[in-house]
Scaffold this motif. Structure first.
Motif, mmCIF file in Angstrom:
data_model
loop_
_atom_site.group_PDB
_atom_site.id
_atom_site.type_symbol
_atom_site.label_atom_id
_atom_site.label_comp_id
_atom_site.label_asym_id
_atom_site.label_seq_id
_atom_site.Cartn_x
_atom_site.Cartn_y
_atom_site.Cartn_z
ATOM 1 N N ALA A 48 37.540 15.810 5.152
ATOM 2 C CA ALA A 48 37.731 16.490 4.170
ATOM 3 C C ALA A 48 39.145 16.370 3.410
ATOM 4 O O ALA A 48 39.938 15.625 4.136
ATOM 5 C CB ALA A 48 37.934 18.060 4.601
ATOM 6 N N GLU A 49 39.060 16.526 2.011
ATOM 7 C CA GLU A 49 40.234 16.472 1.485
ATOM 8 C C GLU A 49 40.739 17.730 1.234
ATOM 9 O O GLU A 49 40.422 18.836 1.053
ATOM 10 C CB GLU A 49 40.023 16.033 -0.022
ATOM 11 C CG GLU A 49 41.208 15.584 -0.776
ATOM 12 C CD GLU A 49 40.938 15.036 -2.135
ATOM 13 O OE1 GLU A 49 41.706 15.131 -3.144
ATOM 14 O OE2 GLU A 49 39.769 14.420 -2.412
ATOM 15 N N VAL A 50 42.371 17.818 1.620
ATOM 16 C CA VAL A 50 43.118 19.202 1.546
ATOM 17 C C VAL A 50 44.409 18.824 0.753
ATOM 18 O O VAL A 50 44.776 17.442 0.689
ATOM 19 C CB VAL A 50 43.171 19.538 2.917
ATOM 20 C CG1 VAL A 50 42.027 20.237 3.662
ATOM 21 C CG2 VAL A 50 43.994 18.632 3.661
ATOM 22 N N SER A 51 45.033 19.756 0.275
ATOM 23 C CA SER A 51 45.979 19.624 -0.461
ATOM 24 C C SER A 51 47.308 20.220 0.299
ATOM 25 O O SER A 51 47.296 21.409 1.013
ATOM 26 C CB SER A 51 46.101 20.323 -1.699
ATOM 27 O OG SER A 51 47.178 20.111 -2.510
ATOM 28 N N ILE A 52 48.588 19.362 0.248
ATOM 29 C CA ILE A 52 49.728 19.978 1.037
ATOM 30 C C ILE A 52 50.338 20.997 0.071
ATOM 31 O O ILE A 52 50.175 21.159 -1.205
ATOM 32 C CB ILE A 52 51.049 18.774 0.833
ATOM 33 C CG1 ILE A 52 50.582 17.725 1.619
ATOM 34 C CG2 ILE A 52 52.162 19.457 1.493
ATOM 35 C CD1 ILE A 52 49.975 17.727 3.078
ATOM 36 N N ILE A 53 50.676 22.144 0.858
ATOM 37 C CA ILE A 53 51.066 23.408 0.487
ATOM 38 C C ILE A 53 52.546 23.558 0.687
ATOM 39 O O ILE A 53 52.953 23.395 1.857
ATOM 40 C CB ILE A 53 50.147 24.711 0.876
ATOM 41 C CG1 ILE A 53 48.816 24.366 0.564
ATOM 42 C CG2 ILE A 53 50.617 26.000 0.548
ATOM 43 C CD1 ILE A 53 47.695 25.453 1.127
ATOM 44 N N ASP A 54 53.072 24.395 -0.117
ATOM 45 C CA ASP A 54 54.673 24.586 0.146
ATOM 46 C C ASP A 54 54.792 25.441 1.526
ATOM 47 O O ASP A 54 54.144 26.615 1.604
ATOM 48 C CB ASP A 54 55.238 25.285 -1.285
ATOM 49 C CG ASP A 54 56.582 25.948 -1.185
ATOM 50 O OD1 ASP A 54 57.386 24.957 -1.255
ATOM 51 O OD2 ASP A 54 56.898 26.909 -0.749
ATOM 52 N N HIS A 55 55.589 25.141 2.006
ATOM 53 C CA HIS A 55 56.070 25.548 3.404
ATOM 54 C C HIS A 55 56.330 27.217 3.107
ATOM 55 O O HIS A 55 55.636 28.259 4.004
ATOM 56 C CB HIS A 55 57.162 24.926 4.147
ATOM 57 C CG HIS A 55 57.375 25.256 5.410
ATOM 58 N ND1 HIS A 55 58.013 26.714 6.025
ATOM 59 C CD2 HIS A 55 56.778 24.935 6.734
ATOM 60 C CE1 HIS A 55 57.847 26.480 7.184
ATOM 61 N NE2 HIS A 55 57.323 25.726 7.662
ATOM 62 N N THR A 56 57.292 27.643 2.269
ATOM 63 C CA THR A 56 57.577 28.856 2.058
ATOM 64 C C THR A 56 56.510 29.765 1.614
ATOM 65 O O THR A 56 56.173 30.837 2.185
ATOM 66 C CB THR A 56 58.797 28.934 1.024
ATOM 67 O OG1 THR A 56 60.077 28.379 1.389
ATOM 68 C CG2 THR A 56 59.302 30.497 0.875
ATOM 69 N N LEU A 57 55.542 29.341 0.694
ATOM 70 C CA LEU A 57 54.646 30.076 0.387
ATOM 71 C C LEU A 57 53.362 30.381 1.429
ATOM 72 O O LEU A 57 53.051 31.410 1.624
ATOM 73 C CB LEU A 57 53.941 29.195 -0.811
ATOM 74 C CG LEU A 57 52.568 29.740 -1.490
ATOM 75 C CD1 LEU A 57 52.850 31.114 -2.109
ATOM 76 C CD2 LEU A 57 51.898 28.764 -2.566
#
Length: 320
Positions: free
Chosen positions: A197-206
């Motif tokens: 699958a393709e996933v997107s890196i998400i901001d750690h704080t968020l």
């Protein structure tokens, strides 16, 4: 006597350089030119592990299956990644004090239900080294483990190592990366076939804010990847598997192991992306474990033992 000393010194110098060359010939961890490269691809859009796309055999050649033998049956308990021809990296929480003799590493697997699948290699474990500060106290801090194999991996079109990042490097928020595994698909695909699958890196704080709503914290040395609206995620059984991201250097593109599937809350749910051990925070530890392995020590030890015998022989000659 002077000639004896000179001969001993020359012998030591020769043996030292031979031993050093042998050790350096086996990389401590993968930085090889051919790491992170797949020569096999599947056409079509990338979908999800939950609602996933079935891989072509050899499409993700660093993917390992960690297999437990229990009661005469075999089961894939986790994924892993080949980092060189002697070591596989996975998640620490995959293990529960099982004997090493009950655990095997299967490489080159695409359809886990097909025992006659070509291009497989099955290797046993010599040792298992999980991070000394791993804790399963609700946040899986330091969820990483290194598996040393009893025999060398033979690289083929279907089995190749993944590249590792530099110590302390960071992935980019919003970057698209790939996860893969044989975990739960929630009736959206055949989990006997390796899904990706393709996933997107998400901001750690968020991401940390989203997880605080369900009483979970995200360790600093973890990263989140997925989507705010869910729908794409790793799931139970994908633990230990790779989160890989592409990078291009001097026109050459390869995949880098940025994460190890660690934990989550449910699968593919809104504001509950997958959480992954951040590999770049553990490169020094990996180097320490792999670099202090028996392979390196044994080569130096045998050279020094031989040197001692030769020196004793020369001394005896000089005296008598």
């Amino acid at each position: 006597m002077n000639s004896v000393i000179i001969r001993a010194f020359l012998l030591y110098s020769t043996l030292y350089h031979v031993a050093s060359d042998e050790v350096q010939a086996t990389p401590r961890f993968t930085n090889e030119d051919d790491c992170g490269v797949s020569v096999i691809s599947r056409s079509g859009a990338i979908s999800r592990v939950v609602n996933g796309t079935a891989s072509a055999q050899g499409q993700w050649p660093w993917q390992a299956a960690i297999v437990l033998s229990s009661g005469g049956s075999l089961s894939v308990i986790c994924g892993g990644s080949v980092i060189n021809n002697k070591w596989v990296v996975t998640a620490a929480h995959c293990f529960n004090n099982e004997p090493l003799s009950d655990i095997s590493v299967f490489l080159g697997v695409n359809d886990k239900s097909n025992g006659n699948e070509a291009n497989r290699q099955i290797l046993q474990l010599e040792s298992k080294t999980c991070h000394p500060n791993y804790t399963e106290n609700g946040n899986f801090a330091n969820d990483i483990c290194l598996l040393r194999l009893t025999s060398d991996v033979s690289y083929t079109t279907y089995i190749r190592p993944i590249c590792l990042p530099n110590q302390g490097s960071s992935e980019s928020v919003g970057q698209s990366c790939i996860v893969s595994g044989w975990g739960e698909t929630e009736n959206t695909g055949n989990n006997n076939i390796l899904q990706y699958a393709e996933v997107s890196i998400i901001d750690h704080t968020l991401c940390s804010g989203w997880y605080q709503a369900v009483g979970l914290s995200i360790p600093e040395n973890h990263i989140c990847a997925g989507y705010e609206l869910g729908g794409t995620d790793t799931c139970q059984g994908d633990s230990g598997g790779p989160l890989v991201c592409q990078q291009t250097v001097s026109g050459s593109t390869s995949y880098i192991l940025q994460g190890i599937t660690s934990f989550g809350s449910g699968c593919a749910e809104v504001r509950r992306p997958g959480v992954y051990t951040k590999v770049s925070e553990y490169i020094d530890w990996i180097d320490e474990v792999v670099g202090s392995s028996a392979t390196s020590i044994e080569r130096h030890s045998w050279a020094l033992v031989f040197l001692c015998f030769q020196c004793c022989f020369f001394v005896i000659q000089a005296v008598y």
